[in-house]
Design an enzyme around this catalytic site. Structure first.
Site, PDB file in Angstrom:
ATOM      1  N   GLU A   1     -12.156  -4.376   8.149  1.00  0.00           N
ATOM      2  CA  GLU A   1     -13.475  -3.775   7.962  1.00  0.00           C
ATOM      3  C   GLU A   1     -13.502  -3.098   6.591  1.00  0.00           C
ATOM      4  O   GLU A   1     -12.458  -2.921   5.958  1.00  0.00           O
ATOM      5  CB  GLU A   1     -13.813  -2.791   9.085  1.00  0.00           C
ATOM      6  CG  GLU A   1     -14.188  -3.517  10.378  1.00  0.00           C
ATOM      7  CD  GLU A   1     -14.659  -2.604  11.491  1.00  0.00           C
ATOM      8  OE1 GLU A   1     -15.455  -3.068  12.302  1.00  0.00           O
ATOM      9  OE2 GLU A   1     -14.225  -1.444  11.561  1.00  0.00           O
TER      10      GLU A   1
ATOM     11  N   HIS B   1     -25.632   2.516   9.191  1.00  0.00           N
ATOM     12  CA  HIS B   1     -24.916   1.232   9.226  1.00  0.00           C
ATOM     13  C   HIS B   1     -25.785   0.194   8.535  1.00  0.00           C
ATOM     14  O   HIS B   1     -26.985   0.105   8.798  1.00  0.00           O
ATOM     15  CB  HIS B   1     -24.633   0.818  10.674  1.00  0.00           C
ATOM     16  CG  HIS B   1     -23.569  -0.233  10.791  1.00  0.00           C
ATOM     17  ND1 HIS B   1     -23.736  -1.508  10.334  1.00  0.00           N
ATOM     18  CD2 HIS B   1     -22.318  -0.181  11.290  1.00  0.00           C
ATOM     19  CE1 HIS B   1     -22.632  -2.207  10.554  1.00  0.00           C
ATOM     20  NE2 HIS B   1     -21.753  -1.419  11.144  1.00  0.00           N
TER      21      HIS B   1
ATOM     22  N   ARG C   1     -19.814   1.702   3.614  1.00  0.00           N
ATOM     23  CA  ARG C   1     -21.123   1.534   4.254  1.00  0.00           C
ATOM     24  C   ARG C   1     -22.284   2.172   3.519  1.00  0.00           C
ATOM     25  O   ARG C   1     -23.386   1.630   3.492  1.00  0.00           O
ATOM     26  CB  ARG C   1     -21.080   2.188   5.641  1.00  0.00           C
ATOM     27  CG  ARG C   1     -20.531   1.277   6.645  1.00  0.00           C
ATOM     28  CD  ARG C   1     -20.486   1.896   7.988  1.00  0.00           C
ATOM     29  NE  ARG C   1     -19.591   1.035   8.741  1.00  0.00           N
ATOM     30  CZ  ARG C   1     -19.184   1.258   9.941  1.00  0.00           C
ATOM     31  NH1 ARG C   1     -19.584   2.334  10.586  1.00  0.00           N
ATOM     32  NH2 ARG C   1     -18.386   0.413  10.542  1.00  0.00           N
TER      33      ARG C   1
ATOM     34  N   HIS D   1     -26.427   5.616  12.355  1.00  0.00           N
ATOM     35  CA  HIS D   1     -25.324   5.105  13.164  1.00  0.00           C
ATOM     36  C   HIS D   1     -24.363   6.190  13.638  1.00  0.00           C
ATOM     37  O   HIS D   1     -23.917   6.172  14.780  1.00  0.00           O
ATOM     38  CB  HIS D   1     -24.570   4.065  12.316  1.00  0.00           C
ATOM     39  CG  HIS D   1     -23.462   3.369  13.016  1.00  0.00           C
ATOM     40  ND1 HIS D   1     -23.661   2.561  14.121  1.00  0.00           N
ATOM     41  CD2 HIS D   1     -22.119   3.337  12.782  1.00  0.00           C
ATOM     42  CE1 HIS D   1     -22.504   2.054  14.516  1.00  0.00           C
ATOM     43  NE2 HIS D   1     -21.549   2.535  13.737  1.00  0.00           N
TER      44      HIS D   1
ATOM     45  N   ARG E   1     -17.511   8.405   7.145  1.00  0.00           N
ATOM     46  CA  ARG E   1     -16.458   7.961   8.062  1.00  0.00           C
ATOM     47  C   ARG E   1     -15.972   6.564   7.705  1.00  0.00           C
ATOM     48  O   ARG E   1     -16.775   5.657   7.485  1.00  0.00           O
ATOM     49  CB  ARG E   1     -16.986   7.957   9.492  1.00  0.00           C
ATOM     50  CG  ARG E   1     -16.007   7.428  10.509  1.00  0.00           C
ATOM     51  CD  ARG E   1     -16.609   7.473  11.884  1.00  0.00           C
ATOM     52  NE  ARG E   1     -17.760   6.603  11.988  1.00  0.00           N
ATOM     53  CZ  ARG E   1     -17.752   5.411  12.569  1.00  0.00           C
ATOM     54  NH1 ARG E   1     -16.654   4.914  13.090  1.00  0.00           N
ATOM     55  NH2 ARG E   1     -18.861   4.702  12.615  1.00  0.00           N
TER      56      ARG E   1
HETATM   57  P1  FAD Z   1     -20.164   9.138  23.282  1.00  0.00           P
HETATM   58  O1  FAD Z   1     -19.357   7.952  23.538  1.00  0.00           O
HETATM   59  O2  FAD Z   1     -21.487   8.939  22.665  1.00  0.00           O
HETATM   60  O3  FAD Z   1     -20.366   9.888  24.663  1.00  0.00           O
HETATM   61  C1  FAD Z   1     -21.257  10.974  24.760  1.00  0.00           C
HETATM   62  C2  FAD Z   1     -21.450  11.297  26.229  1.00  0.00           C
HETATM   63  O4  FAD Z   1     -22.163  12.519  26.363  1.00  0.00           O
HETATM   64  C3  FAD Z   1     -22.240  10.243  26.992  1.00  0.00           C
HETATM   65  O5  FAD Z   1     -21.625  10.060  28.232  1.00  0.00           O
HETATM   66  C4  FAD Z   1     -23.611  10.910  27.165  1.00  0.00           C
HETATM   67  O6  FAD Z   1     -24.315  10.474  28.289  1.00  0.00           O
HETATM   68  C5  FAD Z   1     -23.199  12.352  27.314  1.00  0.00           C
HETATM   69  N1  FAD Z   1     -24.256  13.319  27.017  1.00  0.00           N
HETATM   70  C6  FAD Z   1     -24.980  13.431  25.877  1.00  0.00           C
HETATM   71  N2  FAD Z   1     -25.859  14.447  25.994  1.00  0.00           N
HETATM   72  C7  FAD Z   1     -25.666  14.971  27.225  1.00  0.00           C
HETATM   73  C8  FAD Z   1     -26.283  16.021  27.946  1.00  0.00           C
HETATM   74  N3  FAD Z   1     -27.267  16.750  27.425  1.00  0.00           N
HETATM   75  N4  FAD Z   1     -25.868  16.274  29.213  1.00  0.00           N
HETATM   76  C9  FAD Z   1     -24.870  15.543  29.773  1.00  0.00           C
HETATM   77  N5  FAD Z   1     -24.261  14.531  29.141  1.00  0.00           N
HETATM   78  C10 FAD Z   1     -24.648  14.264  27.882  1.00  0.00           C
HETATM   79  N6  FAD Z   1     -16.656   3.566  16.357  1.00  0.00           N
HETATM   80  C11 FAD Z   1     -15.455   2.976  16.162  1.00  0.00           C
HETATM   81  O7  FAD Z   1     -14.449   3.659  15.944  1.00  0.00           O
HETATM   82  N7  FAD Z   1     -15.363   1.613  16.211  1.00  0.00           N
HETATM   83  C12 FAD Z   1     -16.433   0.803  16.459  1.00  0.00           C
HETATM   84  O8  FAD Z   1     -16.311  -0.404  16.508  1.00  0.00           O
HETATM   85  C13 FAD Z   1     -17.694   1.418  16.650  1.00  0.00           C
HETATM   86  N8  FAD Z   1     -18.797   0.664  16.885  1.00  0.00           N
HETATM   87  C14 FAD Z   1     -19.963   1.280  17.190  1.00  0.00           C
HETATM   88  C15 FAD Z   1     -21.059   0.502  17.537  1.00  0.00           C
HETATM   89  C16 FAD Z   1     -22.238   1.100  17.933  1.00  0.00           C
HETATM   90  C17 FAD Z   1     -23.422   0.256  18.307  1.00  0.00           C
HETATM   91  C18 FAD Z   1     -22.338   2.522  17.946  1.00  0.00           C
HETATM   92  C19 FAD Z   1     -23.604   3.191  18.375  1.00  0.00           C
HETATM   93  C20 FAD Z   1     -21.259   3.302  17.570  1.00  0.00           C
HETATM   94  C21 FAD Z   1     -20.059   2.695  17.197  1.00  0.00           C
HETATM   95  N9  FAD Z   1     -18.959   3.443  16.838  1.00  0.00           N
HETATM   96  C22 FAD Z   1     -17.757   2.829  16.618  1.00  0.00           C
HETATM   97  C23 FAD Z   1     -18.995   4.904  16.910  1.00  0.00           C
HETATM   98  C24 FAD Z   1     -18.324   5.354  18.229  1.00  0.00           C
HETATM   99  O9  FAD Z   1     -18.724   4.498  19.256  1.00  0.00           O
HETATM  100  C25 FAD Z   1     -18.673   6.760  18.602  1.00  0.00           C
HETATM  101  O10 FAD Z   1     -18.561   7.626  17.512  1.00  0.00           O
HETATM  102  C26 FAD Z   1     -17.742   7.272  19.691  1.00  0.00           C
HETATM  103  O11 FAD Z   1     -17.684   6.351  20.736  1.00  0.00           O
HETATM  104  C27 FAD Z   1     -18.229   8.619  20.193  1.00  0.00           C
HETATM  105  O12 FAD Z   1     -17.516   8.955  21.343  1.00  0.00           O
HETATM  106  P2  FAD Z   1     -17.838  10.325  22.071  1.00  0.00           P
HETATM  107  O13 FAD Z   1     -16.997  10.372  23.295  1.00  0.00           O
HETATM  108  O14 FAD Z   1     -17.739  11.428  21.123  1.00  0.00           O
HETATM  109  O15 FAD Z   1     -19.387  10.216  22.427  1.00  0.00           O
HETATM  110  C1  SIN Z   2     -19.038  -1.994  13.557  1.00  0.00           C
HETATM  111  O1  SIN Z   2     -18.552  -2.758  14.387  1.00  0.00           O
HETATM  112  O2  SIN Z   2     -19.547  -2.348  12.506  1.00  0.00           O
HETATM  113  C2  SIN Z   2     -19.045  -0.533  13.856  1.00  0.00           C
HETATM  114  C3  SIN Z   2     -17.749   0.039  13.507  1.00  0.00           C
HETATM  115  C4  SIN Z   2     -17.837   1.531  13.403  1.00  0.00           C
HETATM  116  O3  SIN Z   2     -18.913   2.104  13.425  1.00  0.00           O
HETATM  117  O4  SIN Z   2     -16.770   2.136  13.241  1.00  0.00           O
END
Ligand code: FAD
Ligand code: SIN
Length: 532
Positions: free
Chosen positions: A113, A230, A276, A337, A372
């Site tokens: 990437e 993104h 990015r 993103h 990031r």
């Molecule tokens: P999240 O996984 O977003 O979890 C947040 C949780 O909090 C959820 O369960 C939600 O329901 C809950 N929540 C929110 N507000 C409340 C509330 N008020 N009350 C109760 N619950 C609540 N990162 C990578 O490293 N590699 C990748 O390939 C990648 N691809 C991505 C692709 C997409 C489409 C997206 C959107 C993001 C991607 N990212 C990637 C970024 C990464 O997915 C996130 O930064 C990471 O998963 C965040 O994890 P988290 O546990 O902090 O939050």
């Molecule tokens: C992607 O697959 O392009 C998302 C990866 C990331 O947000 O880290």
């Protein structure tokens, strides 16, 4: 009615699940509140993969170096060291727990990437890495009898007593009325705020509630101006802004403008694999130059069988909209993103509010700096989820639960139910202003107009969730106004240069106007000191 538990985790993405498992294995009772179904989160939709030092030609220093370069002078080096050094251990543990990363001939395969000097991205089921994380972490959490998962429990505020976080108030999903839970500590894992923008890759749950709740509870917020856009979200009328993974460019995809010209050479010698922020701004420039709402991601030089195997989910979604990824030019444009900023924590997930810990995208640990590095956030969620869980268990397990009656100054359930049309209108307006005035390109005039409008909205009679939403928009816009330079994900057209005097973190607290913190010892001078 109120309940009591040892620890409350808000959120069931990678950070929340990992934190809950850590505390449960330390003997604590853990209640996980989550807004929607347990598997609805940004984590679930992660495509490209997870960056980790596991291949023979890689080492921790290289991963650290790439992360620091992407972070454009704002990373906290001790935090980056923790990420890359502990990341490998926690990924190995995840594999032991049953996470299935893609292999060839029995060996893990790594993809490329942008801005990584090595192929170091592990992926699962081609382009469904996040879903595999969630599947295996939920399965592991279910083995712990002392974890209780409450889905559809929308948390609206943190309960604070004498400056200490003692619990949360959420909306009971069945009774639709506010309910309090008290605990020894709360671990905030609510993820990011992509939904603040009109165009986003994030699912509807990503409204940044946790950041706003922490701010109102008195927590310090850092680097809120840094939003990652993104470059390649599907841009087709009637289709969602579905992500077309950066790994597609990593495997050889190229970007063309609507006239069919490959354009990245005009902007950066790293072409499609430039960081990015650069690719996103280059796309915006090409869209303006050609008067189009999109550019094309062109995968047609790659073998169709390979593409269908490597990107099965993307292939499936694109086909639903009549696009064959091996044959069609795929219309794309940037979308919000990821939030680099958030609730300031130390290396163990401690925030500046006693009793409140945080992990994952809701935080600013200093790992990502101003931008990031791709695929570093699943890793951060895993490492800091475990660390915050460990710290909370160590610091607080033997403390009593401070249960106090909390006065309710508003009836959020009633307001939420009766004013949902207003809430929808507020969100729509805020999202539009964020996109147009606090977006990929910003300047003083656009930011002042946005702040003025957000302050007017915030001053009206809003439900708690609308107030949280517009407050977060204000925090981002105010930080973006303060930072009179361009760095990483923050680009000011009126200050296009990077300025040494802004090699500092922006800091916001409810009780004080915006200030800044030095880059050196961001962690050592942060929560630990402020809480002592
Ligand atoms: P999240 O996984 O977003 O979890 C947040 C949780 O909090 C959820 O369960 C939600 O329901 C809950 N929540 C929110 N507000 C409340 C509330 N008020 N009350 C109760 N619950 C609540 N990162 C990578 O490293 N590699 C990748 O390939 C990648 N691809 C991505 C692709 C997409 C489409 C997206 C959107 C993001 C991607 N990212 C990637 C970024 C990464 O997915 C996130 O930064 C990471 O998963 C965040 O994890 P988290 O546990 O902090 O939050
Ligand atoms: C992607 O697959 O392009 C998302 C990866 C990331 O947000 O880290």
């Amino acid at each position: 009615m109120s309940q009591v538990t040892d620890f409350i985790v808000i959120g069931s993405g990678v950070a929340g699940l990992r934190a809950a498992i850590e505390m449960a294995t330390n003997g604590a009772d853990v209640t996980v509140l989550t807004k929607d179904k347990a598997n609805e989160s940004n984590t679930e939709y992660a495509q490209g993969g997870v960056a980790v030092v596991l291949s023979d030609d890689d080492d921790a220093e290289l991963h650290e170096g790439d992360t620091l370069i992407a972070g454009a002078g704002l990373c906290d080096e001790p935090a980056v060291e923790v990420l890359v050094n502990e990341g490998t251990r926690y990924i190995k543990e995840l594999i032991e727990w049953g996470t299935e990363f893609d292999k060839e001939g029995g060996n893990l395969v790594f993809t490329q990437e942008a801005a990584h000097s090595r192929r170091r991205i592990l992926h699962a089921h081609g382009d469904s890495t996040g879903a595999e994380f969630v599947r295996s972490l939920i399965a592991r959490a279910r083995q712990e009898k002392n974890i209780t998962l409450l889905p559809f429990a929308n948390t609206e505020r943190l309960l604070v007593d004498e400056s200490r976080c003692i619990g949360v108030r959420y909306l009971d999903p069945i009774l639709r009325s506010p309910r309090d839970i008290f605990a020894k500590a709360v671990i905030l894992c609510t993820g990011g705020a992509g939904q603040l923008y009109q165009h986003t890759t994030n699912p509807p749950v990503a409204t940044g509630d946790g950041m706003a709740m922490a701010y109102f509870a008195g927590a310090e917020m850092a680097d809120m101006e840094f939003i990652q856009f993104h470059p390649t979200a599907l841009s087709l009328d009637g289709a969602p802004r579905f992500l077309l993974s950066e790994a597609m460019r990593g495997e050889g995809g190229i970007l063309r403008n609507v006239n069919g010209e490959r354009f990245m050479g005009r902007y950066d010698e790293r072409l499609e694999l430039a960081p990015r922020d650069i690719v996103s701004r280059s796309i915006v420039a090409e869209m303006r130059r050609t008067g189009s709402r999109y550019v094309y991601l062109d995968m047609t030089a790659l073998d169709g069988k390979f593409l269908r195997h490597r990107f099965p989910k993307i292939n499936e979604v694109c086909l639903q909209f009549g696009l064959n990824i091996a044959e069609s030019q795929l219309p794309v444009s940037p979308a919000s993103h990821y939030c680099m900023g958030g609730v300031r924590t130390d290396l163990w997930g401690r925030t500046t509010v006693p009793g409140l810990y945080a992990a994952g995208e809701v935080t600013c640990t200093g790992v990502h700096g101003a931008n990031r590095l791709a695929s570093n956030s699943l890793l951060e969620g895993l490492v800091w989820g475990a660390r915050a869980g460990k710290a909370a268990a160590n610091d607080e397990l033997s403390s009593p639960v401070a249960k106090r009656a909390q006065t309710v100054s508003d009836n959020s359930a009633a307001i939420g139910d009766t004013r949902s049309a207003i809430a929808t209108a507020v969100r729509k307006r805020v999202k539009r202003v964020m996109w147009e005035r606090v977006g990929i390109l910003r300047d003083r005039k656009s930011l002042l107009r946005a702040i003025n409008e957000f302050e007017q909205i915030a001053g009206s009679n809003l439900s708690v969730s609308s107030r949280n939403f517009v407050t977060l928009a204000l925090l981002i816009a105010r930080a973006a106004l303060w930072r009179e330079e361009s760095r990483g994900g923050h680009y000011r057209t009126d200050h296009p240069e990077q300025r040494l005097e802004f090699q500092r973190h922006s800091i916001q607290r409810i009780s004080e106007p915006i200030s800044s913190a030095q880059i050196v010892d961001f962690n050592a001078t942060g929560p630990a000191k402020l809480r002592a």
